[in-house]
Design an enzyme around this catalytic site. Sequence first.
Site, PDB file in Angstrom:
ATOM      1  N   ASN A  10       2.614  11.193   4.544  1.00  0.00           N
ATOM      2  CA  ASN A  10       2.993  10.152   5.493  1.00  0.00           C
ATOM      3  C   ASN A  10       2.812   8.797   4.820  1.00  0.00           C
ATOM      4  O   ASN A  10       1.684   8.346   4.616  1.00  0.00           O
ATOM      5  CB  ASN A  10       2.121  10.266   6.749  1.00  0.00           C
ATOM      6  CG  ASN A  10       2.405   9.166   7.757  1.00  0.00           C
ATOM      7  OD1 ASN A  10       3.414   8.462   7.671  1.00  0.00           O
ATOM      8  ND2 ASN A  10       1.519   9.013   8.731  1.00  0.00           N
ATOM      9  N   TRP A  11       3.927   8.175   4.477  1.00  0.00           N
ATOM     10  CA  TRP A  11       3.856   6.888   3.782  1.00  0.00           C
ATOM     11  C   TRP A  11       3.512   5.733   4.708  1.00  0.00           C
ATOM     12  O   TRP A  11       3.243   4.634   4.247  1.00  0.00           O
ATOM     13  CB  TRP A  11       5.196   6.612   3.088  1.00  0.00           C
ATOM     14  CG  TRP A  11       5.352   7.346   1.787  1.00  0.00           C
ATOM     15  CD1 TRP A  11       4.570   8.354   1.299  1.00  0.00           C
ATOM     16  CD2 TRP A  11       6.375   7.139   0.798  1.00  0.00           C
ATOM     17  NE1 TRP A  11       5.018   8.782   0.081  1.00  0.00           N
ATOM     18  CE2 TRP A  11       6.144   8.055  -0.256  1.00  0.00           C
ATOM     19  CE3 TRP A  11       7.460   6.284   0.703  1.00  0.00           C
ATOM     20  CZ2 TRP A  11       6.958   8.115  -1.394  1.00  0.00           C
ATOM     21  CZ3 TRP A  11       8.283   6.355  -0.421  1.00  0.00           C
ATOM     22  CH2 TRP A  11       8.022   7.252  -1.455  1.00  0.00           C
ATOM     23  N   LYS A  12       3.570   5.960   6.013  1.00  0.00           N
ATOM     24  CA  LYS A  12       3.285   4.906   6.990  1.00  0.00           C
ATOM     25  C   LYS A  12       4.174   3.686   6.691  1.00  0.00           C
ATOM     26  O   LYS A  12       5.329   3.852   6.318  1.00  0.00           O
ATOM     27  CB  LYS A  12       1.792   4.586   7.013  1.00  0.00           C
ATOM     28  CG  LYS A  12       0.946   5.852   7.235  1.00  0.00           C
ATOM     29  CD  LYS A  12      -0.524   5.573   7.456  1.00  0.00           C
ATOM     30  CE  LYS A  12      -1.268   6.889   7.655  1.00  0.00           C
ATOM     31  NZ  LYS A  12      -2.696   6.669   7.968  1.00  0.00           N
ATOM     32  N   HIS A  93       0.835  10.772  16.116  1.00  0.00           N
ATOM     33  CA  HIS A  93      -0.177  10.328  15.152  1.00  0.00           C
ATOM     34  C   HIS A  93      -1.148   9.390  15.854  1.00  0.00           C
ATOM     35  O   HIS A  93      -0.771   8.633  16.748  1.00  0.00           O
ATOM     36  CB  HIS A  93       0.507   9.618  13.970  1.00  0.00           C
ATOM     37  CG  HIS A  93      -0.403   9.366  12.813  1.00  0.00           C
ATOM     38  ND1 HIS A  93      -1.312   8.317  12.802  1.00  0.00           N
ATOM     39  CD2 HIS A  93      -0.567  10.012  11.642  1.00  0.00           C
ATOM     40  CE1 HIS A  93      -1.982   8.342  11.667  1.00  0.00           C
ATOM     41  NE2 HIS A  93      -1.548   9.357  10.941  1.00  0.00           N
ATOM     42  N   GLU A  95      -2.410   6.680  15.088  1.00  0.00           N
ATOM     43  CA  GLU A  95      -2.046   5.260  15.039  1.00  0.00           C
ATOM     44  C   GLU A  95      -1.003   4.934  16.097  1.00  0.00           C
ATOM     45  O   GLU A  95      -1.002   3.833  16.662  1.00  0.00           O
ATOM     46  CB  GLU A  95      -1.554   4.903  13.637  1.00  0.00           C
ATOM     47  CG  GLU A  95      -2.683   4.932  12.613  1.00  0.00           C
ATOM     48  CD  GLU A  95      -2.234   5.084  11.173  1.00  0.00           C
ATOM     49  OE1 GLU A  95      -3.102   5.194  10.306  1.00  0.00           O
ATOM     50  OE2 GLU A  95      -1.001   5.113  10.922  1.00  0.00           O
ATOM     51  N   GLU A 163      -6.137  15.594  12.659  1.00  0.00           N
ATOM     52  CA  GLU A 163      -6.548  14.398  11.934  1.00  0.00           C
ATOM     53  C   GLU A 163      -7.647  13.680  12.713  1.00  0.00           C
ATOM     54  O   GLU A 163      -7.348  12.914  13.638  1.00  0.00           O
ATOM     55  CB  GLU A 163      -5.367  13.454  11.725  1.00  0.00           C
ATOM     56  CG  GLU A 163      -4.313  13.978  10.785  1.00  0.00           C
ATOM     57  CD  GLU A 163      -3.445  12.859  10.232  1.00  0.00           C
ATOM     58  OE1 GLU A 163      -3.243  12.815   9.014  1.00  0.00           O
ATOM     59  OE2 GLU A 163      -2.977  12.025  11.026  1.00  0.00           O
ATOM     60  N   GLY A 169      -8.055   7.264   6.324  1.00  0.00           N
ATOM     61  CA  GLY A 169      -8.113   6.063   5.500  1.00  0.00           C
ATOM     62  C   GLY A 169      -9.496   5.500   5.273  1.00  0.00           C
ATOM     63  O   GLY A 169      -9.643   4.402   4.742  1.00  0.00           O
ATOM     64  N   SER A 207      -8.203  11.478   4.838  1.00  0.00           N
ATOM     65  CA  SER A 207      -8.832  11.246   3.529  1.00  0.00           C
ATOM     66  C   SER A 207      -8.772  12.475   2.625  1.00  0.00           C
ATOM     67  O   SER A 207      -9.717  12.777   1.896  1.00  0.00           O
ATOM     68  CB  SER A 207     -10.283  10.776   3.706  1.00  0.00           C
ATOM     69  OG  SER A 207     -10.324   9.518   4.362  1.00  0.00           O
ATOM     70  N   GLY A 228      -2.087  10.751   3.772  1.00  0.00           N
ATOM     71  CA  GLY A 228      -1.667   9.363   3.881  1.00  0.00           C
ATOM     72  C   GLY A 228      -1.573   8.693   2.523  1.00  0.00           C
ATOM     73  O   GLY A 228      -0.648   8.923   1.754  1.00  0.00           O
ATOM     74  N   GLY A 229      -2.555   7.859   2.210  1.00  0.00           N
ATOM     75  CA  GLY A 229      -2.513   7.039   1.001  1.00  0.00           C
ATOM     76  C   GLY A 229      -2.284   7.805  -0.278  1.00  0.00           C
ATOM     77  O   GLY A 229      -1.578   7.335  -1.184  1.00  0.00           O
TER      78      GLY A 229
END
Length: 247
Positions: A10-12, A93, A95, A163, A169, A207, A228-229
């Site tokens: 997920n590049w967000k 998600h 967020e 999640e 993150g 993470s 994610g990251g």
Amino acid sequence: MAPRKLAAGNWKMNGTLGSMDQIDALAEGHGGAACDILICPPAQLILPAVQHGKGIIKIGGQDCHAESAGAHTGDISAAQLMDAGATHVIVGHSERRADHGESDADVAAKAAAAHAAGLIAIICVGETEAQRDAGETLEVIATQLAGSIPAGASAGNTVIAYEPVWAIGTGRTPTNDQIAEVHALMRDKLQGQVDGAADVSLLYGGSVKPANAAEIFALANVDGALVGGASLKASDFGAIITALDAA
């Protein structure tokens, strides 16, 4: 049949056309991967990402509207994602739940729209740090599953991603026992709610990185990850893919 292994990134709100070199690198380096590989970039990058993925890297959306079309400025429909070449879409998600006030019912409506358009819905669930500290994790996850999965969900059109909000993150992850406990609960709760529940892919997210991927993937009922990251760089995400293939 067994759950399909899936490494989803997920590049967000990250990435530009210049980031397509990362898709190229993944396609070149993991053409023989046994697991499915998915990247969910920002919406404007879906079409070029599909082209750069060369059929090796699946491409998905990060969200969709519950309606198929209409006066919803700034939104995107599941049908439009499908038209651009997407195969999956993330819904629910944390967020989106937090920043946009999305309820379980909202998530279920979006997942139903994804199914109607022919997309695989990745339905996200997870507890906050306060809920974890209060001992409410299993209750929260069970409630979110019950409310977020629409009728007609099956192993063929639905993936569930756990999640924990406090691990996204932050560099923190639950213990292996905590992850295994939640994934066992999810597998159990899907019985009777999802057709082919034993074959639904259950992802862990929060993470996930090359250093901890192998031990997470060794846990029962963990069929992959929503990353994610670490999915922004092909070298990092590639190491996670390799760990999943070896699991």
